[in-house]
Design a protein around this motif. Structure first.
Motif, PDB file in Angstrom:
ATOM      1  N   ILE A 118       6.902  29.754  -1.493  1.00 24.27           N
ATOM      2  CA  ILE A 118       7.770  28.800  -2.193  1.00 24.27           C
ATOM      3  C   ILE A 118       7.284  28.536  -3.617  1.00 24.27           C
ATOM      4  O   ILE A 118       7.992  28.809  -4.592  1.00 24.27           O
ATOM      5  N   GLU A 119       6.073  28.015  -3.737  1.00 26.64           N
ATOM      6  CA  GLU A 119       5.592  27.687  -5.079  1.00 26.64           C
ATOM      7  C   GLU A 119       5.172  28.937  -5.849  1.00 26.64           C
ATOM      8  O   GLU A 119       5.223  28.967  -7.079  1.00 26.64           O
ATOM      9  N   GLY A 120       4.797  29.983  -5.110  1.00 28.18           N
ATOM     10  CA  GLY A 120       4.547  31.256  -5.773  1.00 28.18           C
ATOM     11  C   GLY A 120       5.824  31.822  -6.366  1.00 28.18           C
ATOM     12  O   GLY A 120       5.831  32.352  -7.480  1.00 28.18           O
ATOM     13  N   GLY A 121       6.917  31.694  -5.628  1.00 33.07           N
ATOM     14  CA  GLY A 121       8.205  32.155  -6.132  1.00 33.07           C
ATOM     15  C   GLY A 121       8.659  31.366  -7.339  1.00 33.07           C
ATOM     16  O   GLY A 121       9.109  31.933  -8.344  1.00 33.07           O
ATOM     17  N   ILE A 122       8.527  30.050  -7.260  1.00 31.19           N
ATOM     18  CA  ILE A 122       8.908  29.196  -8.395  1.00 31.19           C
ATOM     19  C   ILE A 122       8.004  29.486  -9.588  1.00 31.19           C
ATOM     20  O   ILE A 122       8.447  29.455 -10.741  1.00 31.19           O
ATOM     21  N   GLY A 123       6.732  29.788  -9.308  1.00 34.68           N
ATOM     22  CA  GLY A 123       5.805  30.142 -10.377  1.00 34.68           C
ATOM     23  C   GLY A 123       6.258  31.361 -11.154  1.00 34.68           C
ATOM     24  O   GLY A 123       6.008  31.474 -12.364  1.00 34.68           O
ATOM     25  N   ASN A 124       6.943  32.288 -10.493  1.00 34.29           N
ATOM     26  CA  ASN A 124       7.500  33.449 -11.192  1.00 34.29           C
ATOM     27  C   ASN A 124       8.551  33.027 -12.206  1.00 34.29           C
ATOM     28  O   ASN A 124       8.673  33.628 -13.271  1.00 34.29           O
ATOM     29  N   PHE A 126       8.564  30.133 -13.816  1.00 39.70           N
ATOM     30  CA  PHE A 126       7.804  29.562 -14.936  1.00 39.70           C
ATOM     31  C   PHE A 126       7.189  30.655 -15.809  1.00 39.70           C
ATOM     32  O   PHE A 126       7.261  30.606 -17.044  1.00 39.70           O
ATOM     33  N   ALA A 127       6.573  31.646 -15.156  1.00 47.09           N
ATOM     34  CA  ALA A 127       5.893  32.711 -15.909  1.00 47.09           C
ATOM     35  C   ALA A 127       6.882  33.496 -16.765  1.00 47.09           C
ATOM     36  O   ALA A 127       6.618  33.788 -17.934  1.00 47.09           O
ATOM     37  N   ASN A 128       8.026  33.831 -16.212  1.00 48.75           N
ATOM     38  CA  ASN A 128       9.007  34.591 -16.975  1.00 48.75           C
ATOM     39  C   ASN A 128       9.686  33.730 -18.024  1.00 48.75           C
ATOM     40  O   ASN A 128      10.121  34.246 -19.057  1.00 48.75           O
ATOM     41  N   ALA A 129       9.779  32.421 -17.776  1.00 49.70           N
ATOM     42  CA  ALA A 129      10.320  31.527 -18.803  1.00 49.70           C
ATOM     43  C   ALA A 129       9.437  31.551 -20.044  1.00 49.70           C
ATOM     44  O   ALA A 129       9.928  31.620 -21.179  1.00 49.70           O
ATOM     45  N   SER A 130       8.119  31.525 -19.854  1.00 47.50           N
ATOM     46  CA  SER A 130       7.201  31.545 -20.993  1.00 47.50           C
ATOM     47  C   SER A 130       7.214  32.901 -21.690  1.00 47.50           C
ATOM     48  O   SER A 130       6.873  33.012 -22.872  1.00 47.50           O
ATOM     49  N   LEU A 131       7.649  33.920 -20.981  1.00 46.99           N
ATOM     50  CA  LEU A 131       7.693  35.275 -21.533  1.00 46.99           C
ATOM     51  C   LEU A 131       8.724  35.398 -22.656  1.00 46.99           C
ATOM     52  O   LEU A 131       8.683  36.341 -23.441  1.00 46.99           O
ATOM     53  N   HIS A 170      19.348  43.227  -4.934  1.00 48.53           N
ATOM     54  CA  HIS A 170      18.009  43.091  -4.361  1.00 48.53           C
ATOM     55  C   HIS A 170      18.089  43.043  -2.834  1.00 48.53           C
ATOM     56  O   HIS A 170      18.641  42.081  -2.273  1.00 48.53           O
ATOM     57  N   ILE A 171      17.550  44.038  -2.181  1.00 47.06           N
ATOM     58  CA  ILE A 171      17.479  44.066  -0.719  1.00 47.06           C
ATOM     59  C   ILE A 171      16.033  43.758  -0.351  1.00 47.06           C
ATOM     60  O   ILE A 171      15.132  44.575  -0.556  1.00 47.06           O
ATOM     61  N   ASN A 172      15.816  42.552   0.146  1.00 48.32           N
ATOM     62  CA  ASN A 172      14.458  42.017   0.276  1.00 48.32           C
ATOM     63  C   ASN A 172      13.938  42.014   1.713  1.00 48.32           C
ATOM     64  O   ASN A 172      14.713  42.067   2.667  1.00 48.32           O
ATOM     65  N   ALA A 173      12.627  41.907   1.826  1.00 43.84           N
ATOM     66  CA  ALA A 173      11.963  41.894   3.124  1.00 43.84           C
ATOM     67  C   ALA A 173      11.958  40.480   3.710  1.00 43.84           C
ATOM     68  O   ALA A 173      12.219  39.493   3.019  1.00 43.84           O
ATOM     69  N   TYR A 174      11.610  40.391   5.019  1.00 44.84           N
ATOM     70  CA  TYR A 174      11.658  39.112   5.715  1.00 44.84           C
ATOM     71  C   TYR A 174      10.443  38.236   5.439  1.00 44.84           C
ATOM     72  O   TYR A 174      10.469  37.027   5.664  1.00 44.84           O
ATOM     73  N   ASN A 175       9.331  38.829   4.958  1.00 47.50           N
ATOM     74  CA  ASN A 175       8.071  38.088   4.929  1.00 47.50           C
ATOM     75  C   ASN A 175       8.002  37.029   3.834  1.00 47.50           C
ATOM     76  O   ASN A 175       7.296  36.049   3.952  1.00 47.50           O
ATOM     77  N   PHE A 176       8.745  37.220   2.727  1.00 45.19           N
ATOM     78  CA  PHE A 176       8.746  36.231   1.645  1.00 45.19           C
ATOM     79  C   PHE A 176      10.192  35.927   1.230  1.00 45.19           C
ATOM     80  O   PHE A 176      10.680  36.438   0.227  1.00 45.19           O
ATOM     81  N   PRO A 177      10.878  35.087   2.014  1.00 46.01           N
ATOM     82  CA  PRO A 177      12.295  34.828   1.741  1.00 46.01           C
ATOM     83  C   PRO A 177      12.568  34.090   0.433  1.00 46.01           C
ATOM     84  O   PRO A 177      13.684  34.153  -0.083  1.00 46.01           O
ATOM     85  N   VAL A 178      11.566  33.421  -0.132  1.00 45.04           N
ATOM     86  CA  VAL A 178      11.751  32.739  -1.421  1.00 45.04           C
ATOM     87  C   VAL A 178      11.139  33.565  -2.551  1.00 45.04           C
ATOM     88  O   VAL A 178      11.816  33.914  -3.523  1.00 45.04           O
ATOM     89  N   TRP A 179       9.866  33.871  -2.418  1.00 46.39           N
ATOM     90  CA  TRP A 179       9.175  34.658  -3.456  1.00 46.39           C
ATOM     91  C   TRP A 179       9.879  35.983  -3.697  1.00 46.39           C
ATOM     92  O   TRP A 179      10.079  36.412  -4.830  1.00 46.39           O
TER      93      TRP A 179
END
Length: 712
Positions: A118-124, A126-131, A170-179
């Protein structure tokens, strides 16, 4: 389309109405698919909590809507506007994160596991916003440096990057549904491309909850995000050349999707991140009792138990010096024995369940394949002691440590992946063997070596680099701040060669370029300047009666230029600068014997020439829009300047970069890059630099004036 029934925005809804269907957010509406759909279960209790179905959806229309509406809206925005959009969305989701945590427990994830997702995903976000600061305030950007194509300098080339006109699927895996969703979408949104997200069904209820909040926020433009909870159906049959498809999951599924006829015929970019047999190597110097030994044990235990080993980056193979094999088995077994397995809602639990009973069964099946040539040294394949839960109802599995004593003879350990809390210890004789063994995985997302010996680290990294997307060198110096073996980072590439899929995502600016089309452009420097909004050498300058330093940020044009008066450089100037700076290099002394040197006689200091240049181009005797000198990006001294030379400066506005106010009291401003060309009496360039100034915006001056007019 099936019925356009609007979904309630209650995040806990799927769990309050057992058996309810998840919503699909497509073409601007929340839509319920037809049919019963796939049953989704609580990973801890086994209870059916929702159904997912996309039956009846028109996938061709969904993609077309993304291209026509979402892409059109996003590509109008500049990089800076898109970046601010990402930041606003990140802040909004952080406010809602507690609700996401409550839903995440149903996936079998502990709070620590959920934090990564969750917070790792949201952190992405933030990181791309600063980019955004790495890009111009335009919808497109240049790539690399200009290329001269003629002797006279009036015909040049450049490379431009523009947003693709399609959608990111984006076809995503089950292990990180938010990130899994946010780490990809953050990048395509910054690039100016919309997304259609198809999460793995078994945990899609958490993805749906996050998307509900994203849509409710109103932060994204219409069409920027669509969600499919259920089967992908014939989605890939309708992609086009301007679209980009990404896949995260098993190698077999990825290869099946990648070979889709439409993807091949349309040459659709397909980025595949497949699960891989990632490895960790214990360096020969990391003996028991050393800090590196303890770091190794901690890292392996973490990678086996975090997310119950359900990470594409988790450690599957452990290579240790052969004389330490027994010690490693004992210490890792003791470390794993301290892991409490059970209900993730219980604070004492350190490892939850797998995401589903089906996933647990698949892991057990693959462990059986490994046991043909390996043995279990810790854990049980058939039983597990759990806290505050029913092991029979939940998808629980014991952490498992296996031993394979002949890794060069047994191929299964390098080919069969158990996507759960399973890892195998193997011996190596020397560093060359360790390098050969990690390569037997035929391509991995990441690899680690634990060593305090930089020679070992260098040899290993260079030797193993061809087969890995990322390599961590872990030792006592970086341990406190290290993000660990299994943590992909937004500013570093994620992906790997061979078995790992051969793809690449994230990586800061690199990742954004995957969603943009590169085109070579040719023309005159003046025309290329107009297109790129970056001043190109030899372009025509814009002359004005107003000195550039008297213009506010908005008033400046790229290409605004002045040519200064001349200044004669004297021997006394050179002596004075030497005395002032303390730089008495032999070439700056007039009594030096210059025989056999590169110089004819006393030469001026390069930094004196730059300082003299500033004295010629600066206009700051009175308070004006220029707030300060921000620094120098590039500086070259291209020709010696001797006493008697006449110095002239061509000073040009090269590029403008807006800055966001830090708070309500900050002065609205931007950074301006200036090209400083230092010319001698023959017109040749003796020095060239790019300097930066911080320049006030006009609306800031107006606001200050209004404040002054207000009665005190």
């Amino acid at each position: 389309m099936p019925n356009n029934k609007k979904e309630n925005n209650d995040l806990s809804l799927p769990f309050r109405r057992t058996g309810g269907k998840l919503g699909n957010y497509v073409t601007g509406n929340w839509v319920i698919g037809d049919g019963d759909g796939q049953a989704l279960h609580d990973a801890v209790t086994g209870e059916t909590i929702a159904y997912a179905t996309t039956k009846g959806l028109d996938f061709a229309s969904i993609l077309q809507y993304g291209r026509e509406v979402g892409n059109t809206n996003l590509r109008k925005l500049t990089f800076h506007e898109r970046g601010r959009m990402l930041k606003a969305l990140a802040l909004h989701l952080m406010e809602k994160k507690d609700a996401f945590y409550q839903i995440s427990y149903h996936t079998g994830a502990t709070k620590a596991d959920s934090w990564i997702d969750i917070e790792g995903g949201i952190g992405n976000l933030f990181a791309n916003a600063s980019l955004r600061r790495k890009f111009p305030d335009l919808p497109y950007c240049t790539d690399g440096d200009p290329v001269g194509l003629s002797k006279g300098g009036n015909f040049i080339g450049h490379h431009l990057l523009v947003p693709k006109e399609g959608v990111a699927v984006h076809i995503n895996a089950y292990n990180f549904p938010v990130w899994g969703m946010l780490e990809k979408c953050a990048v395509n949104w910054l690039a100016g491309v919309p997304a259609v997200v198809k999460p793995a069904s078994i945990t899609s209820y958490l993805t749906e909850a996050v998307v509900k909040e994203i849509i409710a926020s109103g932060i994204l433009p219409e069409g920027a995000l669509q969600l499919l909870c259920g089967s992908a159906g014939d989605l890939l049959d309708h992609v086009m050349a301007q679209d980009v498809v990404t896949f995260t999951g098993s190698k077999s599924t990825g290869l099946m999707l990648k070979s889709n006829k439409t993807i091949l015929e349309q040459s659709v970019p397909f980025n595949m991140e497949a699960d891989s047999l990632n490895a960790i190597v214990l360096g020969a110097d990391a003996e028991p009792g050393s800090p590196e030994w303890d770091l190794f044990v901690k890292e392996v235990r973490k990678e086996i138990t975090v997310k119950a080993g359900q990470k594409c980056t988790a450690i599957r193979r452990i290579f240790v010096p052969e004389h330490l094999l027994e010690d490693v088995n004992i210490v890792l077994g003791k470390a794993l024995a301290q892991t409490v397995v059970g209900n993730p809602l219980n604070d004492k639990v350190r490892m939850g369940s797998l995401a589903s009973s089906g996933q647990r069964d698949e892991v057990r099946s693959n462990v059986q394949k490994l046991l043909a040539s390996s043995q279990i040294v810790y854990g049980s394949l058939d039983s597990v002691e759990v806290m505050d839960a029913d092991a029979a109802k939940g998808a629980f599995l014991s952490p498992l440590l296996l031993l394979n004593e002949k890794p060069f003879q047994n191929e299964a350990v390098h080919e069969v992946e158990c996507f759960g809390p399973v890892s195998t210890v193997m011996p190596y004789k020397n560093l060359d063997e360790a390098i050969q063994l990690v390569k037997k995985g035929k391509g991995s997302l990441c690899c680690s070596i634990v060593t305090a010996n930089d020679k070992i680290a260098t040899e290993f990294v260079v030797g193993a680099a061809t087969h890995h997307g990322r390599i961590l060198v872990l030792n006592r110096e970086c341990a406190k701040e290290s993000t660990g073996h299994g943590s992909p980072l937004p500013m570093l590439v994620h992906g790997g060669p061979g078995r790992a899929g051969g793809g690449e995502e994230m990586g800061g600016v690199r990742g954004v370029k995957h969603y943009m089309q590169r085109v070579a452009i040719q023309g005159s420097p003046t025309t290329i300047t107009a297109i790129t909004q970056q001043y190109q050498p030899n372009a025509k300058g814009v002359q004005s009666s107003i000195h550039p330093f008297r213009k506010y940020f908005e008033e400046l044009q790229v290409g605004d230029q002045i040519v200064t008066d001349k200044r004669i450089i004297t021997s006394a100037d050179i002596d004075a600068f030497a005395a002032l700076s303390g730089d008495h290099f032999y070439a700056h002394k007039k009594d030096t014997d210059f025989s056999g040197t590169m110089f004819e006689k006393q030469v001026a200091h390069g930094y004196f020439i730059l300082s003299a240049a500033a004295g010629l181009f600066v206009d700051g005797s009175e308070l004006g829009p220029v707030l300060l000198n921000y620094g120098i990006d590039e500086l070259r001294f291209t020709k010696p300047v001797y006493a008697g030379a006449e110095l002239t400066i061509r000073f040009t506005c090269k590029e403008k970069l807006p800055q966001d106010p830090k708070d309500e009291n900050d002065i609205p401003k931007g950074i301006v890059k200036w090209l400083v060309e230092m010319l001698d009496e023959s017109g040749e360039i003796v020095g060239i630099a790019t300097i930066l100034t911080m320049v006030k915006k006009k609306n800031a001056a107006q606001s200050e004036g209004e404040m002054e007019k207000k009665p005190g």
